[in-house]
Write a protein that holds these residues in place. Structure first.
Motif, PDB file in Angstrom:
ATOM      1  N   VAL A  11      66.054  42.616  17.073  1.00 46.94           N
ATOM      2  CA  VAL A  11      65.073  41.612  16.628  1.00 46.94           C
ATOM      3  C   VAL A  11      64.978  40.530  17.696  1.00 46.94           C
ATOM      4  CG1 VAL A  11      65.562  42.028  14.185  1.00 46.94           C
ATOM      5  CG2 VAL A  11      66.812  40.227  15.368  1.00 46.94           C
ATOM      6  N   ALA A  12      63.802  39.939  17.847  1.00 41.74           N
ATOM      7  CA  ALA A  12      63.662  38.815  18.775  1.00 41.74           C
ATOM      8  C   ALA A  12      64.240  37.577  18.108  1.00 41.74           C
ATOM      9  CB  ALA A  12      62.191  38.580  19.094  1.00 41.74           C
ATOM     10  N   THR A  13      64.963  36.772  18.872  1.00 45.19           N
ATOM     11  CA  THR A  13      65.488  35.537  18.285  1.00 45.19           C
ATOM     12  C   THR A  13      65.235  34.348  19.201  1.00 45.19           C
ATOM     13  OG1 THR A  13      67.706  35.772  19.255  1.00 45.19           O
ATOM     14  CG2 THR A  13      67.371  36.695  17.051  1.00 45.19           C
ATOM     15  N   MET A  14      65.294  33.176  18.575  1.00 36.97           N
ATOM     16  CA  MET A  14      65.292  31.931  19.352  1.00 36.97           C
ATOM     17  C   MET A  14      66.249  30.960  18.670  1.00 36.97           C
ATOM     18  SD  MET A  14      61.650  30.259  18.419  1.00 36.97           S
ATOM     19  CE  MET A  14      61.371  29.518  16.823  1.00 36.97           C
ATOM     20  N   ASP A  15      66.793  30.069  19.481  1.00 38.18           N
ATOM     21  CA  ASP A  15      67.722  29.075  18.943  1.00 38.18           C
ATOM     22  C   ASP A  15      66.905  27.961  18.290  1.00 38.18           C
ATOM     23  OD1 ASP A  15      70.382  28.317  18.551  1.00 38.18           O
ATOM     24  OD2 ASP A  15      70.230  26.823  20.157  1.00 38.18           O
ATOM     25  N   VAL A  16      67.195  27.659  17.020  1.00 44.29           N
ATOM     26  CA  VAL A  16      66.439  26.602  16.327  1.00 44.29           C
ATOM     27  C   VAL A  16      67.403  25.483  15.916  1.00 44.29           C
ATOM     28  CG1 VAL A  16      64.666  28.180  15.445  1.00 44.29           C
ATOM     29  CG2 VAL A  16      66.674  27.693  14.022  1.00 44.29           C
ATOM     30  N   PRO A  17      66.887  24.275  15.664  1.00 39.10           N
ATOM     31  CA  PRO A  17      67.758  23.223  15.135  1.00 39.10           C
ATOM     32  C   PRO A  17      68.335  23.669  13.790  1.00 39.10           C
ATOM     33  CG  PRO A  17      65.582  22.352  15.726  1.00 39.10           C
ATOM     34  CD  PRO A  17      65.504  23.835  15.826  1.00 39.10           C
ATOM     35  N   ARG A  18      69.589  23.324  13.519  1.00 37.81           N
ATOM     36  CA  ARG A  18      70.222  23.772  12.272  1.00 37.81           C
ATOM     37  C   ARG A  18      69.393  23.394  11.042  1.00 37.81           C
ATOM     38  NH1 ARG A  18      74.631  26.125  10.079  1.00 37.81           N
ATOM     39  NH2 ARG A  18      75.331  26.839  12.096  1.00 37.81           N
ATOM     40  N   ALA A  19      68.752  22.230  11.096  1.00 33.01           N
ATOM     41  CA  ALA A  19      67.967  21.772   9.936  1.00 33.01           C
ATOM     42  C   ALA A  19      66.807  22.719   9.615  1.00 33.01           C
ATOM     43  CB  ALA A  19      67.419  20.373  10.216  1.00 33.01           C
ATOM     44  N   ALA A  20      66.463  23.600  10.567  1.00 31.31           N
ATOM     45  CA  ALA A  20      65.276  24.457  10.375  1.00 31.31           C
ATOM     46  C   ALA A  20      65.615  25.860   9.883  1.00 31.31           C
ATOM     47  CB  ALA A  20      64.505  24.556  11.691  1.00 31.31           C
ATOM     48  N   THR A  21      66.900  26.157   9.676  1.00 35.72           N
ATOM     49  CA  THR A  21      67.258  27.564   9.387  1.00 35.72           C
ATOM     50  C   THR A  21      66.587  28.103   8.125  1.00 35.72           C
ATOM     51  OG1 THR A  21      69.244  26.846   8.227  1.00 35.72           O
ATOM     52  CG2 THR A  21      69.512  27.498  10.554  1.00 35.72           C
ATOM     53  N   GLU A  58      68.237  35.909   5.074  1.00 32.96           N
ATOM     54  CA  GLU A  58      66.859  35.431   4.988  1.00 32.96           C
ATOM     55  C   GLU A  58      66.837  33.985   4.489  1.00 32.96           C
ATOM     56  OE1 GLU A  58      63.152  35.591   5.949  1.00 32.96           O
ATOM     57  OE2 GLU A  58      64.341  37.410   6.237  1.00 32.96           O
ATOM     58  N   LYS A  59      66.281  33.096   5.286  1.00 31.52           N
ATOM     59  CA  LYS A  59      66.042  31.687   4.939  1.00 31.52           C
ATOM     60  C   LYS A  59      67.265  30.947   4.358  1.00 31.52           C
ATOM     61  CE  LYS A  59      61.065  32.296   4.381  1.00 31.52           C
ATOM     62  NZ  LYS A  59      60.938  33.596   4.977  1.00 31.52           N
ATOM     63  N   PRO A  60      68.402  30.931   5.090  1.00 31.34           N
ATOM     64  CA  PRO A  60      69.589  30.244   4.565  1.00 31.34           C
ATOM     65  C   PRO A  60      69.485  28.716   4.665  1.00 31.34           C
ATOM     66  CG  PRO A  60      70.013  31.022   6.779  1.00 31.34           C
ATOM     67  CD  PRO A  60      68.629  31.510   6.422  1.00 31.34           C
ATOM     68  N   ARG A  61      70.100  28.026   3.717  1.00 36.28           N
ATOM     69  CA  ARG A  61      70.196  26.558   3.809  1.00 36.28           C
ATOM     70  C   ARG A  61      71.000  26.225   5.062  1.00 36.28           C
ATOM     71  NH1 ARG A  61      72.891  25.960  -1.444  1.00 36.28           N
ATOM     72  NH2 ARG A  61      74.469  25.050  -0.101  1.00 36.28           N
TER      73      ARG A  61
END
Ligand code: UTP
Length: 295
Positions: A158-168, A191-194
Motif C-alpha cells: 500500500v502507498a503510505t505517507m507520514d501524517v501528524p498523529r492528530a490526523a490518524t 482503519e481510522k484509529p484514534r
C-alpha cells in the motif's frame, strides 16, 4: 516475479462532498486545471507500465465513460480547422483498442466491494488499484515507485505517507514491524484509529498493489468501519497468504476528494505550469483573507 499489467480504478463513489457539482458530473471528471482527475490517475498508471484499465463505475457516470472513447465528430472538426494543438491535447484520453473495461458496482457498498467487482478480470498476477481522488505530484509517479519496490518484497503493498498523529482517524494506518528505507514491513492495518491508539503515523493513501488472493478474502468480507466493505479488512484477513508492506512514496499527495484538497491541488499545479505560474502567483499576491476571517 510477474509483471503488473492491470489496474483497477474504483470510480463508483457518489462524491457527495462536491454536491451540487457532482449531481450531474462524476467527481472523477472535475477538472484539475484542464484535465479531469481520472486523467492524472490513468497517466500515472501508464507510466508504471499498466496496459489494462478496469473502471469500477456506476449509474450516472456516462461522461467518464465517454471521455476515454473516440470523439469522431470533434476530431474531424478540429482536423478540418487545422487545430493541431487542440487535437494533440486529446491524445492522453485515447485508449488503446481493448485496453479499457468498464464494470458497474451496482451499489456503493465500499472500496472493498468495488475492488471485488474486478475478480473475473484479474487472473493470477498481482494488480494495481488507484483511487483517482488521491492526486500525487512528483517527478516519478507513485505507482512507478511502488512497482519497482514491489519487485523485491512482493505480497500486498500500500502507498503510505507520514501524517501528524492528530490526523490518524482520517486514514487507514499501518501497524509497522520494521522499516527498510521507504518500505515498512507491517503486521497489518487499522482503519481510522484514534490518535492515542494509532499503531503508527504511516497513513494509507489510494495506491495499492494486491495479490489475487485478495478476492477470496473480499468474497466473505463483512461490513467494517462505517458499515462499508473495507479493502483494509480484506488485506488484514489475507496476512496468512501474503505479507503487507507500506511504501512511503516520494511526492506530494492531494486529497482531491475534499474541497480543500482540490483547491490546494489546483493552486499547486497552476504554479508549476510555465504558461500559468507567474501570472497566477502575482494574482495570489494581491489577494487577502476577508477581514472577518482574520479575526
Ligand atoms: P470516497 O470515500 O471518497 O467516497 O471514496 P465518495 O462517494 O467517492 O465521495 P464522498 O465521500 O461522498 O464525497 C474513495 C474512492 O473509492 C471509490 C470512490 O469512487 C473513490 O474513488 N468508491 C468508494 C467506490 O468505487 N465504491 C464505493 O462503494 C465507495
Amino acid at each position: 516475479m510477474s509483471r503488473i499489467r492491470k489496474a483497477v480504478f474504483p470510480v463508483a463513489g457518489m462524491g457527495t462532498r462536491f454536491l451540487p457539482a457532482t449531481k450531474s458530473v462524476p467527481k472523477e471528471m472535475l477538472p484539475l486545471i484542464d484535465r479531469p482527475l481520472i486523467q492524472y490517475a490513468v497517466d500515472e498508471a501508464r507510466a508504471a507500465g499498466i496496459e489494462e484499465f478496469i473502471f469500477v463505475s456506476a449509474a450516472g457516470k456516462g461522461a467518464l465513460e465517454d471521455y476515454f472513447d473516440t470523439a469522431a465528430a470533434l476530431e474531424m472538426t478540429l482536423k478540418a480547422k487545422g487545430k493541431t494543438d487542440a487535437l494533440a491535447a486529446l491524445e492522453p484520453s485515447h485508449m488503446r483498442e481493448g485496453a479499457l473495461t468498464i464494470l458497474r458496482q451496482g451499489r456503493a457498498l465500499g472500496l472493498g466491494h468495488a475492488v471485488r467487482q474486478a475478480k473475473y478480470l484479474i487472473g493470477d498476477d498481482p494488480f494495481a488499484v488507484l483511487l483517482p481522488d488521491d492526486v500525487i505530484k512528483g517527478p516519478i509517479g507513485a505507482l512507478s515507485q511502488m512497482v519497482e519496490a514491489h519487485r523485491n518484497v512482493g505480497g500486498h503493498m500500500v502507498a503510505t505517507m507520514d501524517v501528524p498523529r492528530a490526523a490518524t482517524s482520517s486514514y487507514g494506518v499501518l501497524n509497522v514491524k520494521r522499516r527498510q528505507g521507504r518500505v515498512f514491513h507491517a503486521r497489518g492495518m487499522v482503519e481510522k484509529p484514534r490518535p492515542d491508539i494509532a499503531p503508527s503515523t504511516q497513513a494509507v493513501v489510494g495506491r495499492y498493489i494486491l495479490q489475487p488472493s485478495i478476492f477470496a478474502r473480499l468474497a466473505d468480507l463483512g461490513p467494517g468501519v462505517g458499515g462499508e466493505l473495507q479493502l483494509t479488512d480484506a488485506i488484514n484477513a489475507d496476512l496468512s497468504n501474503a505479507s503487507v508492506t507500506g511504501y512511503e512514496f516520494a511526492g506530494e499527495r492531494f486529497d482531491c476528494g475534499s474541497i480543500q484538497g482540490f483547491v490546494q491541488a489546483t493552486a499547486a499545479f497552476a504554479l508549476d505550469r510555465v504558461d500559468l505560474g507567474k501570472d497566477f502567483a502575482a494574482f495570489m499576491e494581491t489577494r487577502k483573507l476577508p477581514e472577518q476571517m482574520t479575526a
